[in-house]
Design a protein around this motif. Sequence first.
Motif, PDB file in Angstrom:
ATOM      1  N   ILE A  36      51.836  42.960  40.273  1.00  0.00           N
ATOM      2  CA  ILE A  36      51.097  42.623  39.042  1.00  0.00           C
ATOM      3  C   ILE A  36      50.476  41.229  39.170  1.00  0.00           C
ATOM      4  N   MET A  37      51.236  40.290  39.772  1.00  0.00           N
ATOM      5  CA  MET A  37      50.700  38.931  39.910  1.00  0.00           C
ATOM      6  C   MET A  37      49.500  38.875  40.863  1.00  0.00           C
ATOM      7  N   ALA A  38      49.436  39.840  41.782  1.00  0.00           N
ATOM      8  CA  ALA A  38      48.349  39.812  42.769  1.00  0.00           C
ATOM      9  C   ALA A  38      47.158  40.679  42.335  1.00  0.00           C
ATOM     10  N   ASP A  39      47.236  41.305  41.158  1.00  0.00           N
ATOM     11  CA  ASP A  39      46.248  42.309  40.766  1.00  0.00           C
ATOM     12  C   ASP A  39      45.281  41.726  39.722  1.00  0.00           C
ATOM     13  N   ALA A  40      43.992  41.694  40.073  1.00  0.00           N
ATOM     14  CA  ALA A  40      42.988  41.087  39.173  1.00  0.00           C
ATOM     15  C   ALA A  40      42.760  41.917  37.913  1.00  0.00           C
ATOM     16  N   ARG A  41      43.360  43.109  37.843  1.00  0.00           N
ATOM     17  CA  ARG A  41      43.248  43.875  36.592  1.00  0.00           C
ATOM     18  C   ARG A  41      44.197  43.335  35.529  1.00  0.00           C
ATOM     19  N   PHE A  42      45.042  42.377  35.939  1.00  0.00           N
ATOM     20  CA  PHE A  42      45.917  41.714  34.970  1.00  0.00           C
ATOM     21  C   PHE A  42      45.428  40.285  34.754  1.00  0.00           C
ATOM     22  N   SER A  43      45.302  39.914  33.479  1.00  0.00           N
ATOM     23  CA  SER A  43      44.734  38.613  33.123  1.00  0.00           C
ATOM     24  C   SER A  43      45.821  37.651  32.653  1.00  0.00           C
ATOM     25  N   HIS A  44      45.495  36.354  32.736  1.00  0.00           N
ATOM     26  CA  HIS A  44      46.401  35.328  32.208  1.00  0.00           C
ATOM     27  C   HIS A  44      45.737  34.591  31.042  1.00  0.00           C
ATOM     28  N   ARG A  45      44.718  35.222  30.432  1.00  0.00           N
ATOM     29  CA  ARG A  45      43.951  34.512  29.389  1.00  0.00           C
ATOM     30  C   ARG A  45      44.751  34.299  28.113  1.00  0.00           C
ATOM     31  N   SER A  99      41.283  29.354  26.455  1.00  0.00           N
ATOM     32  CA  SER A  99      41.760  28.025  26.851  1.00  0.00           C
ATOM     33  C   SER A  99      40.621  27.016  26.868  1.00  0.00           C
ATOM     34  N   PRO A 100      40.890  25.776  26.459  1.00  0.00           N
ATOM     35  CA  PRO A 100      39.831  24.761  26.494  1.00  0.00           C
ATOM     36  C   PRO A 100      39.498  24.375  27.937  1.00  0.00           C
ATOM     37  N   PRO A 101      38.330  23.747  28.163  1.00  0.00           N
ATOM     38  CA  PRO A 101      37.922  23.380  29.530  1.00  0.00           C
ATOM     39  C   PRO A 101      39.009  22.579  30.249  1.00  0.00           C
ATOM     40  N   GLY A 102      39.313  22.963  31.486  1.00  0.00           N
ATOM     41  CA  GLY A 102      40.291  22.228  32.293  1.00  0.00           C
ATOM     42  C   GLY A 102      41.677  22.853  32.232  1.00  0.00           C
ATOM     43  N   SER A 103      41.959  23.627  31.203  1.00  0.00           N
ATOM     44  CA  SER A 103      43.294  24.192  31.033  1.00  0.00           C
ATOM     45  C   SER A 103      43.379  25.489  31.845  1.00  0.00           C
ATOM     46  N   VAL A 138      45.476  27.086  33.804  1.00  0.00           N
ATOM     47  CA  VAL A 138      46.604  28.016  33.948  1.00  0.00           C
ATOM     48  C   VAL A 138      46.302  29.321  33.230  1.00  0.00           C
ATOM     49  N   ARG A 139      45.773  29.209  32.026  1.00  0.00           N
ATOM     50  CA  ARG A 139      45.508  30.415  31.225  1.00  0.00           C
ATOM     51  C   ARG A 139      44.039  30.807  31.322  1.00  0.00           C
ATOM     52  N   MET A 140      43.529  30.840  32.553  1.00  0.00           N
ATOM     53  CA  MET A 140      42.161  31.318  32.806  1.00  0.00           C
ATOM     54  C   MET A 140      42.212  32.287  33.969  1.00  0.00           C
ATOM     55  N   ASP A 141      41.214  33.156  34.077  1.00  0.00           N
ATOM     56  CA  ASP A 141      41.091  34.056  35.228  1.00  0.00           C
ATOM     57  C   ASP A 141      39.982  33.527  36.138  1.00  0.00           C
ATOM     58  N   ALA A 142      39.871  34.147  37.342  1.00  0.00           N
ATOM     59  CA  ALA A 142      38.734  33.827  38.205  1.00  0.00           C
ATOM     60  C   ALA A 142      37.460  34.294  37.482  1.00  0.00           C
ATOM     61  N   VAL A 188      60.065  34.697  44.244  1.00  0.00           N
ATOM     62  CA  VAL A 188      58.898  34.452  43.388  1.00  0.00           C
ATOM     63  C   VAL A 188      59.162  33.303  42.404  1.00  0.00           C
ATOM     64  N   ALA A 189      60.030  32.368  42.810  1.00  0.00           N
ATOM     65  CA  ALA A 189      60.355  31.250  41.912  1.00  0.00           C
ATOM     66  C   ALA A 189      59.119  30.402  41.606  1.00  0.00           C
ATOM     67  N   PHE A 190      58.119  30.399  42.505  1.00  0.00           N
ATOM     68  CA  PHE A 190      56.869  29.675  42.247  1.00  0.00           C
ATOM     69  C   PHE A 190      55.753  30.637  41.845  1.00  0.00           C
ATOM     70  N   GLY A 191      56.094  31.872  41.501  1.00  0.00           N
ATOM     71  CA  GLY A 191      55.071  32.860  41.164  1.00  0.00           C
ATOM     72  C   GLY A 191      54.440  33.425  42.427  1.00  0.00           C
ATOM     73  N   PHE A 192      53.285  34.050  42.257  1.00  0.00           N
ATOM     74  CA  PHE A 192      52.605  34.704  43.378  1.00  0.00           C
ATOM     75  C   PHE A 192      51.156  34.933  42.951  1.00  0.00           C
ATOM     76  N   GLY A 193      50.259  35.017  43.947  1.00  0.00           N
ATOM     77  CA  GLY A 193      48.860  35.301  43.591  1.00  0.00           C
ATOM     78  C   GLY A 193      48.110  34.020  43.232  1.00  0.00           C
ATOM     79  N   ILE A 194      47.011  34.172  42.500  1.00  0.00           N
ATOM     80  CA  ILE A 194      46.119  33.017  42.298  1.00  0.00           C
ATOM     81  C   ILE A 194      46.745  31.895  41.465  1.00  0.00           C
ATOM     82  N   HIS A 195      47.743  32.230  40.656  1.00  0.00           N
ATOM     83  CA  HIS A 195      48.368  31.182  39.830  1.00  0.00           C
ATOM     84  C   HIS A 195      49.631  30.613  40.472  1.00  0.00           C
ATOM     85  N   GLN A 196      49.865  30.962  41.746  1.00  0.00           N
ATOM     86  CA  GLN A 196      51.093  30.463  42.388  1.00  0.00           C
ATOM     87  C   GLN A 196      51.145  28.934  42.267  1.00  0.00           C
ATOM     88  N   CYS A 197      52.338  28.419  42.039  1.00  0.00           N
ATOM     89  CA  CYS A 197      52.527  27.012  41.665  1.00  0.00           C
ATOM     90  C   CYS A 197      51.726  26.029  42.532  1.00  0.00           C
TER      91      CYS A 197
END
Length: 404
Positions: A59-68, A90-94, A96-100, A343-352
């Motif tokens: 799920i963390m590696a799948d772009a069909r799931f968003s973090h918005r 999310s406001p500009p710069g924030s 973490v809660r944005m997608d590619a 996965v303590a640091f997560g995985f995928g594009i938001h990995q720590c």
Amino acid sequence: MAFEPKPPVIPTTRTCPFDPDPEYIRLREKDPISPVTFNVAPGRKDGWLATRHEDVRKIMADARFSHRADLLALVSQPPFEVENYDPKPSPPGSFVRMDAPEHTRYRRLLTGFFTVRRIQQYEPTLAGIIDGCLDELEALEPPVDLLTAFIKKVVYRSVHSVMGVPESDIAELDEHFSVLMGLQYSLEEFIHHNGALDATLERIVQYLFDNPSDKLLGQLIATGELTQEEVTNICWITIGGALDTTPNMLGLGTFALLEHPEQLAKVRARPELMERAVEELLRYLTISHLGASRVALEDVEIGGRTIEAGQTVVLSLPAANRDPEQFERPEEFDVTRPSRRHVAFGFGIHQCLGQHLARATLRIGFQKLFDRFPGLRLAVPADEVPLRSIAMHYGVQELPVTWR
Ligand code: HEM
């Protein structure tokens, strides 16, 4: 009316300070993608809890799931009634809660500061900071609270020296972040600490725009690519990311090592094991207590379930890191374990972003602490160590220790 903190919508009771809620074992075996009902959501309140390592990574590696931010349901509930929850993007710069691709732009600007190589170059400075903090600790009369007498000092000084945040402001920032990430605030406290945090960060960023520096934030500003608002929000994420995580890992990690003397003895006899020991502590303790969350942008089949568009899925990182399909004898703390697939640091594009800095701080911090204080031990019975039971990041509230 007195404020009653509301519990998160997923299991969070640790019967032993190092083990996730036992309910996760049952869920992972019987219902690895199990239904959850959220109380606060911008859209659908029905969603899911994923507990298997494989599903969590997928799920963390799948772009069909968003973090918005404007789509996600909330795992931990705010201290007030929310009838029509309608969060803004999310406001500009924030980031973490944005997608590619919005997320990608910020991540590219920052990644270079946190590479393995950059952190290796920084290690002598970090070692110097840790030595200095140990000198100060040695001058104290035990028992002391290791969190305030050593751990927090190390992290404050390293945030100052890496990022260039004025040292005099860090304790105040930490106070606000600790309350907000502690999730046990009243409405008044929430408003106070949020407002004070924003005001302090804005003042710091104004100072940094007016006074060029060669530290991370100074260099970011010098690229000319970011507005003051963007830098302020980047500070929120990166400083908050550093101040609430590494101290909890150092505190709970020290506690775990002291409670497993045979494992501590192995690392002391073979210091080259420290790298593995840190990975094992990250896996075994998984302080991201509430996991991560994603929202499906379209219907997705996973683990025999259909996660429908608009549904939020909570990814339990503590449960995934104890999955027997991924880790042999997952309930055992074993400093010789070779696997780094946790996965303590997560995985995928938001990995720590800060993972290599965190690893270096933990490795050098534990090494030097136990070298300097071979007789380090708890100053109270283990079951009297106060814990952060519901917070964003699990950990100790205090760690009373002695060494004489
Ligand atoms: C032991 C210490 C740490 C742990 C356990 C940890 C854990 C995590 C986890 C699990 C995520 C992914 C969240 C998700 O996918 O939803 C994350 C992301 C992040 N962490 Fe850490 N972290 C640690 C230290 C740090 C430090 C020292 C920094 C300072 C720079 C930091 C900054 C960030 C940032 C900025 C993100 C968001 C990355 C993105 O969205 O692209 N973290 N962290």
